[in-house]
Write a protein that holds these residues in place. Structure first.
Motif, PDB file in Angstrom:
ATOM      1  N   PHE A  22       9.437  -1.134   3.567  1.00  0.00           N
ATOM      2  CA  PHE A  22       9.848  -0.863   2.191  1.00  0.00           C
ATOM      3  C   PHE A  22       8.718  -1.124   1.180  1.00  0.00           C
ATOM      4  O   PHE A  22       8.980  -1.278  -0.013  1.00  0.00           O
ATOM      5  N   ASP A  23       7.477  -1.148   1.648  1.00  0.00           N
ATOM      6  CA  ASP A  23       6.352  -1.378   0.744  1.00  0.00           C
ATOM      7  C   ASP A  23       6.265  -0.297  -0.334  1.00  0.00           C
ATOM      8  O   ASP A  23       5.778  -0.543  -1.448  1.00  0.00           O
ATOM      9  N   PHE A  24       6.712   0.915  -0.002  1.00  0.00           N
ATOM     10  CA  PHE A  24       6.621   2.011  -0.965  1.00  0.00           C
ATOM     11  C   PHE A  24       7.448   1.728  -2.226  1.00  0.00           C
ATOM     12  O   PHE A  24       7.203   2.320  -3.283  1.00  0.00           O
ATOM     13  N   LEU A  25       8.403   0.801  -2.129  1.00  0.00           N
ATOM     14  CA  LEU A  25       9.238   0.487  -3.280  1.00  0.00           C
ATOM     15  C   LEU A  25       8.524  -0.370  -4.311  1.00  0.00           C
ATOM     16  O   LEU A  25       9.057  -0.603  -5.406  1.00  0.00           O
ATOM     17  N   ASP A  26       7.319  -0.849  -3.991  1.00  0.00           N
ATOM     18  CA  ASP A  26       6.514  -1.577  -4.974  1.00  0.00           C
ATOM     19  C   ASP A  26       5.836  -0.626  -5.953  1.00  0.00           C
ATOM     20  O   ASP A  26       5.342  -1.049  -6.989  1.00  0.00           O
TER      21      ASP A  26
END
Length: 804
Positions: free
Chosen positions: A76-80
């Motif tokens: 879920f790094d893309f949510l940063d």
């Protein structure tokens, strides 16, 4: 006894996971003397226990939780990424954010319970609501305490991994695709098992063909395994959850029928060298899934119809070449300039162009906090403007689905009667089917096991009334669609049943009975100066009230300059006040202004006070709506009509004349809280009350009534308080709308009777041995189709008779 001991005593001693109910591995995980199938379930149990929610494991009647989903730490790094966040988060104000997440793992009451208790699992989550049908979670969270990424990780850890597909249609069709895959597996197995069953239907077979016949039996058994454990799994899961919750549903007899046929077939193949019933079983599940797919498509159609056709197309004032043009929100584009007024819901995300504004986001968050915004700030769709009018630049076009979602989330209406009836009848049907199956087993026991199993299975299959399940939603959905054609838009199609039970109707006067044709005229000792006209126009421009709108229409051709308000406030049912160019202005009821003047005109008066000096008043003619005499039919049809108005008795003469020689009750001098108490008194006597008001001063009464109707003339007011929105021109149709709803409710009863008759005939034929299981499975979707056709044809006929 301690909670831990209570939990221990409630543990199912079978070898299954304490959290998700799954099968334990050879070396299970353990914690607090409980066994778990994986580390994920241990982690979820630890989260629930540390949050003080472990009581859910004591005598759990909800069903098993979803098993945690495996995911990498960086998934879920893309949510940063802030750009991606802005696409996913639908609302952001300060540290408060709101997001709608799709979680297909939601499957039972346990899931709903756990997800709606997310605030207990993390103090950064403020509110969580689950839509079981769409598998979506609406979450309001504090971004300073939990980020979107951390929220997603938490949901994944407890077994509900969120899906971030920006394509709404793909999200919506996931369930449909699952059904089609299951249908494909069952169809493939059904076709091949039928081919492999030919040797059993041939009379003359040589020794070699007999050997192949026995081989084909085992091949058929192998092909039937995915049909049972994959294609038929929804029926087993539903029946299992129903048994755990001690609630009977219509999937129980179906699951029993499937299980009976499968076990009997295994016995026949292994011990008797016979074919069993695998061809009938796979065909039965195939046709069952056709019915399930049809039911899914039916509900999907109803959702589509509700989303795009059953909500009033609100409009706003668009600034175009320095002119004000009332424009439907669907025609507003990015970067258009719009004017918004006090009490108006903001239909889209906008950038504030005025100096400042106050916005209430309770419609979005449920919390009644007022946010003070400065020029250049973003105002989010769903906020309600308080105070002076503003100019704003549109950031993105109107999204009607978003408002539908907000409206649905903010409903707190009563449970509608037909839901209780449906639940009771559903249990009754299931009990009847199970009873007939037991009696059939006893009746046919002497005819042989094969005959008994065939007839009992047919009874269990034909007793599943899919037609019954479709009756109410499809019939009322079609009614809702027809009502929208005369600009009567229902919040929920289900509320037709409440509409059918109404016996008392409470009507507001101003903005409801007397709006169309209003004309304002100034009356005072002196004519208004040019500056005073400019000041008053600037004052009334801020208000969304119908009287204010008519006064601005009266003044607009004589205004030379429009001023900004330094301060503005509106008092519900009383008046408005503002400070403009250092002038203090008040306008409203004469009593509120402490002016005691005997005015007997058949009209409404809006007094004006400038710098604490009374200047005069606007006289607004009380012209009733065209076709209002049709409302007299309500009394003739047996309804009790009550008219509550804030005006004096003298200014209600037109309405009194309209309802003379009837038992209509007309009360004057009524404040908003008086109307609310009046409705409560009617309800205490067991009456079902409909309230029809303008959605501004009547909000308390609309919320209190069993059925609230917000009436509007210019499509510019989206009212979250009511159960329906109605065009002012359609008020004359109210007697016909109520009659239509009553007839529709009667059609629902007829549809239920049809379902019972179908079940009774089918159960009789199955009991007597005239129906094979596969034939029963074919008739199930046909019964659903017949109910849908009945709903369409019957409601169409009634609409054309009364409302066309």
């Amino acid at each position: 006894m301690s909670l831990a001991k209570q939990i221990n005593t409630s543990i199912n001693r079978e070898a299954k996971c304490f959290h998700c109910g799954g099968i334990l591995p050879a070396k299970p995980y353990s914690k607090d003397e409980h066994l778990f199938c994986c580390k994920g379930c241990v982690n979820v149990y630890s989260i629930i226990q540390s949050s003080g929610l472990d009581s859910i494991y004591v005598n759990n009647t909800f069903g098993n939780f979803s098993k945690p989903v495996d995911s990498s730490e960086n998934e879920f790094d893309f949510l940063d990424n802030e750009v991606i966040q802005n696409k996913i988060i639908s609302f952001q104000e300060g540290n408060i954010g709101k997001v709608l997440l799709f979680a297909p793992e939601i499957h039972c009451a346990s899931c709903i319970w756990l997800l709606e208790h997310l605030p207990k699992l993390h103090n950064g989550i403020l509110q969580s609501q689950v839509n079981f049908h769409s598998k979506k979670i609406s979450i309001i969270f504090d971004k300073s305490k939990i980020s979107l990424k951390e929220l997603s990780v938490l949901l994944t850890q407890i077994g509900y991994k969120p899906h971030f597909n920006t394509n709404e249609q793909q999200q919506k069709d996931i369930e449909g695709k699952k059904i089609l895959v299951r249908l494909g597996v069952a169809g493939f197995a059904f076709g091949n098992i039928m081919l492999l069953s030919f040797p059993d239907y041939l009379d003359t077979l040589n020794t070699l063909e007999l050997q192949y016949k026995y081989l084909f039996h085992y091949v058929s058994l192998f092909l039937s395994i995915p049909v049972i454990f994959f294609s038929a799994s929804p029926y087993f899961n539903s029946a299992k959850s129903a048994i755990k919750t001690r609630e009977l549903n219509m999937d129980i007899p179906v699951a029993m029928g499937i299980l009976t046929l499968f076990l009997r077939s295994i016995y026949d193949i292994v011990f008797l060298n016979e074919s069993g019933y695998l061809d009938s079983l796979s065909g039965f599940i195939f046709f069952l899934l056709i019915g399930r797919w049809y039911q899914h498509k039916t509900y999907q159609f109803l959702d589509f119809d509700k989303t795009f056709h059953s909500f009033f197309p609100i409009s706003v004032i668009k600034i175009e070449n320095l002119n004000e043009v009332v424009t439907e929100v669907k025609n507003i584009q990015k970067d258009d300039i719009v004017k918004l007024r006090n009490g108006e819901l903001i239909p889209f995300d906008v950038v504030l162009m005025s100096s400042d504004a106050e916005v209430d986001y309770s419609f979005v968050t449920g919390e009644a906090d007022i946010f003070h915004k400065q020029k250049g700030d973003v105002l989010y769709a769903g906020g309600k403007l308080y105070g002076k009018k503003i100019l704003a630049r549109v950031l993105k076009p109107f999204e009607q689905k978003y408002f539908v979602q907000l409206w649905s989330e903010n409903t707190a209406r009563k449970n509608f009667e037909f839901k209780k009836i449906s639940s009771f009848l559903g249990k009754l049907i299931t009990m009847l089917v199970l009873s007939v199956a037991i009696i059939a087993a006893i009746y046919w026991k002497d005819a042989g096991v094969e005959v008994m199993i065939k007839n009992v299975t047919a009874v269990l299959i034909i007793g599943c009334s899919c037609a019954f399940a479709l009756s109410a939603p499809f019939l009322f959905g079609n009614v809702s669609r027809w009502l929208s054609k005369i600009h009567f838009f229902l919040k929920n199609a289900d509320s037709v049943s409440t509409l059918a039970k109404v016996n008392h109707i409470v009507l507001d006067k101003t903005g409801t009975l007397t709006e169309k044709g209003f004309k304002a005229q100034w009356t005072g000792d002196k004519e208004l100066s040019q500056d005073e006209k400019n000041l008053l126009y600037s004052l009334f421009q801020n208000s969304f009230h119908p009287l204010s709108r008519k006064i601005t229409e009266y003044l607009k051709d004589e205004v030379t300059e429009e001023y900004d308000c330094e301060y503005f406030k509106e008092y519900t049912g009383k008046g408005i006040e503002a400070r403009i160019k250092h002038h203090y202005i008040r306008a409203g009821h004469l009593n509120w202004l402490n002016i005691h003047s005997q005015q007997n005109q058949n009209s409404t008066i809006v007094g004006v006070e400038l710098d604490n000096q009374y200047k005069g008043y606007f006289l607004i003619q009380n012209e009733v709506r065209e076709g209002l005499e049709e409302l007299v039919k309500l009394i003739k049809n047996g309804y009790y009509v009550h008219i509550l108005t804030g005006d004096t008795s003298e200014r209600t003469e037109q309405i009194k004349n309209l309802f003379k020689d009837t038992n209509c009750i007309i009360l004057t001098g009524q404040k908003p809280e008086d109307k609310k108490r009046y409705i409560e008194d009617l309800q205490k006597k067991g009456n079902i009350v409909m309230m029809v008001g303008d959605g501004l001063n009547d909000i308390p009464a609309l919320k209190t009534a069993d059925f609230g109707v917000c009436i509007t003339d210019d499509s510019s007011y989206f009212a979250p308080s009511g159960d329906a929105i109605m065009s002012g021109d359609s008020l004359k149709y109210l007697p016909h709308i109520l009659h239509f709803s009553k007839k529709s409710y009667q059609l629902l009863i007829i549809s239920y009777i049809f379902s019972f008759m179908y079940n009774a005939i089918g159960l009789t034929l199955a009991f007597m041995g005239y129906l094979k299981p596969i034939v029963a499975a074919i008739f199930m979707p046909l019964s659903s189709i017949s109910v849908v056709l009945f709903a369409i044809i019957s409601t169409n006929k009634i609409y054309r008779k009364f409302l066309s």
